[in-house]
Enzyme design. Structure first.
Site, PDB file in Angstrom:
ATOM      1  N   ASN A 172     124.861  27.821 -53.630  1.00  0.00           N
ATOM      2  CA  ASN A 172     123.579  28.026 -52.957  1.00  0.00           C
ATOM      3  C   ASN A 172     122.510  28.267 -54.019  1.00  0.00           C
ATOM      4  O   ASN A 172     122.440  29.342 -54.602  1.00  0.00           O
ATOM      5  CB  ASN A 172     123.678  29.218 -52.000  1.00  0.00           C
ATOM      6  CG  ASN A 172     122.369  29.492 -51.276  1.00  0.00           C
ATOM      7  OD1 ASN A 172     121.447  28.682 -51.307  1.00  0.00           O
ATOM      8  ND2 ASN A 172     122.286  30.637 -50.618  1.00  0.00           N
ATOM      9  N   LYS A 177     119.403  28.548 -53.621  1.00  0.00           N
ATOM     10  CA  LYS A 177     118.290  29.348 -53.102  1.00  0.00           C
ATOM     11  C   LYS A 177     116.954  28.708 -53.533  1.00  0.00           C
ATOM     12  O   LYS A 177     116.831  27.488 -53.502  1.00  0.00           O
ATOM     13  CB  LYS A 177     118.427  30.812 -53.526  1.00  0.00           C
ATOM     14  CG  LYS A 177     119.776  31.405 -53.106  1.00  0.00           C
ATOM     15  CD  LYS A 177     119.880  32.875 -53.304  1.00  0.00           C
ATOM     16  CE  LYS A 177     121.255  33.371 -52.854  1.00  0.00           C
ATOM     17  NZ  LYS A 177     121.381  34.824 -52.944  1.00  0.00           N
ATOM     18  N   HIS A 193     122.420  33.168 -43.458  1.00  0.00           N
ATOM     19  CA  HIS A 193     122.476  33.886 -44.724  1.00  0.00           C
ATOM     20  C   HIS A 193     121.729  35.213 -44.591  1.00  0.00           C
ATOM     21  O   HIS A 193     120.735  35.317 -43.877  1.00  0.00           O
ATOM     22  CB  HIS A 193     121.859  33.033 -45.836  1.00  0.00           C
ATOM     23  CG  HIS A 193     122.130  33.562 -47.209  1.00  0.00           C
ATOM     24  ND1 HIS A 193     121.414  34.605 -47.759  1.00  0.00           N
ATOM     25  CD2 HIS A 193     123.049  33.196 -48.143  1.00  0.00           C
ATOM     26  CE1 HIS A 193     121.875  34.859 -48.969  1.00  0.00           C
ATOM     27  NE2 HIS A 193     122.869  34.016 -49.231  1.00  0.00           N
ATOM     28  N   GLU A 241     119.698  36.672 -46.382  1.00  0.00           N
ATOM     29  CA  GLU A 241     118.268  36.612 -46.690  1.00  0.00           C
ATOM     30  C   GLU A 241     117.474  36.067 -45.511  1.00  0.00           C
ATOM     31  O   GLU A 241     116.333  36.480 -45.286  1.00  0.00           O
ATOM     32  CB  GLU A 241     118.057  35.759 -47.954  1.00  0.00           C
ATOM     33  CG  GLU A 241     118.576  36.458 -49.196  1.00  0.00           C
ATOM     34  CD  GLU A 241     118.918  35.520 -50.328  1.00  0.00           C
ATOM     35  OE1 GLU A 241     119.463  36.008 -51.330  1.00  0.00           O
ATOM     36  OE2 GLU A 241     118.654  34.300 -50.219  1.00  0.00           O
ATOM     37  N   GLU A 296     129.771  37.445 -46.793  1.00  0.00           N
ATOM     38  CA  GLU A 296     128.940  37.851 -47.917  1.00  0.00           C
ATOM     39  C   GLU A 296     128.432  39.269 -47.700  1.00  0.00           C
ATOM     40  O   GLU A 296     127.434  39.477 -46.996  1.00  0.00           O
ATOM     41  CB  GLU A 296     127.749  36.897 -48.072  1.00  0.00           C
ATOM     42  CG  GLU A 296     128.138  35.478 -48.455  1.00  0.00           C
ATOM     43  CD  GLU A 296     126.959  34.736 -49.056  1.00  0.00           C
ATOM     44  OE1 GLU A 296     127.098  34.252 -50.174  1.00  0.00           O
ATOM     45  OE2 GLU A 296     125.896  34.661 -48.414  1.00  0.00           O
ATOM     46  N   GLY A 330     123.556  39.189 -55.386  1.00  0.00           N
ATOM     47  CA  GLY A 330     122.537  39.280 -56.418  1.00  0.00           C
ATOM     48  C   GLY A 330     122.438  40.630 -57.102  1.00  0.00           C
ATOM     49  O   GLY A 330     121.510  40.879 -57.862  1.00  0.00           O
ATOM     50  N   SER A 374     127.939  37.831 -55.798  1.00  0.00           N
ATOM     51  CA  SER A 374     128.095  38.003 -57.245  1.00  0.00           C
ATOM     52  C   SER A 374     129.406  37.410 -57.760  1.00  0.00           C
ATOM     53  O   SER A 374     130.076  37.994 -58.620  1.00  0.00           O
ATOM     54  CB  SER A 374     127.967  39.484 -57.628  1.00  0.00           C
ATOM     55  OG  SER A 374     126.681  39.975 -57.297  1.00  0.00           O
TER      56      SER A 374
END
Length: 251
Positions: free
Chosen positions: A10, A12, A95, A97, A167, A173, A213
């Protein structure tokens, strides 16, 4: 039938330039990649078609998001029908985010999933808990609550085109990563839920991948877990080590 290992990248909102994008593709095109692994990369929408045309054919391309409508006055959105027309086979939905920054609810993610499948896309469906939820021992419940609206809208046969990406939000991140035991426990809980809520066959065949990560340094140990069927990689997918992650199960 064993589940095929799956590694997604991904990107992003990266890379920032066309030159950097092409450098990433060049690395993948020249790499010695395990042919037993399904590899999917998700560049920003503006690069989807150029990447599809430039990347080697054994690597698939995914959108990072799609909308619930086929066309219309929805400025800034991309429809699953348009993705299919462009030759894009996958889309990432749900996701963290999208859920946190853009306030997408689990009901909306479920509706997006239903529409994407109806248009012919395969879906990488993301679920996961926050640090506070994990510390309160609510991981399994939070993930099930995210999956329930999807289960309600899908038929058992739809799941063959869904990959679930677990996730944990606290690991995305941050440099923190779930231990292999934590990842296995969460994946096993998801599989147990699918067995009860859908069918044992769907539970056994659905791939559940880990994201948060993931690096070349931790991917080999994570890949040894029986219910970890691959990875959804963020930052490391922009680096040469992505190839090592793809090959983490190679003997």
């Amino acid at each position: 039938m064993p589940r095929q290992f799956f590694v997604g990248g991904n990107f992003k909102l990266n890379p920032a330039t066309r030159v950097a994008k092409q450098n990433l593709i060049n690395i993948l095109n020249k790499a010695d990649i395990d042919s037993n692994v399904e590899v999917v990369i998700a560049p920003p929408a503006i690069y989807l078609i150029p990447v599809l045309e430039a990347v080697r054919k054994d690597i698939k391309v995914s959108a990072q998001n799609s909308y619930i409508k086929k066309s219309g006055a929805f400025t800034g959105e991309i429809s699953p029908a348009q993705l299919v027309d462009a030759g894009i086979p996958y889309v990432i939905l749900g996701h963290s985010e999208r859920r946190t920054l853009f306030h997408e609810t689990s009901d909306l993610v479920a509706e997006k999933t239903r529409v994407a499948l109806d248009e012919g896309l395969s879906v990488i469906l993301c679920v996961g808990e926050t640090l506070a939820e994990r510390e309160a021992n609510k991981t399994a419940q939070v993930v099930q609550d995210q999956l329930k609206p999807v289960v309600a809208l899908l038929k058992p046969e739809d799941w063959k085109k869904v990959v679930i990406a677990y996730e944990p939000v606290w690991a995305i991140g941050t440099g923190k990563v779930a231990t292999s035991a934590q990842a296995q426990e969460a994946h096993a809980d998801i599989r147990a839920y699918l067995k009860q809520a859908v069918t044992p066959e769907v539970a056994e065949s659905t791939r559940i991948i880990y994201g948060g990560s993931v690096t070349a340094a931790n991917s080999k140990e994570l890949a040894t877990q029986p219910d970890v069927d691959g990875f959804l990689v963020g930052g490391a997918s922009l680096k040469p080590e992505f190839v090592d992650i793809i090959n983490s199960t190679r003997k």
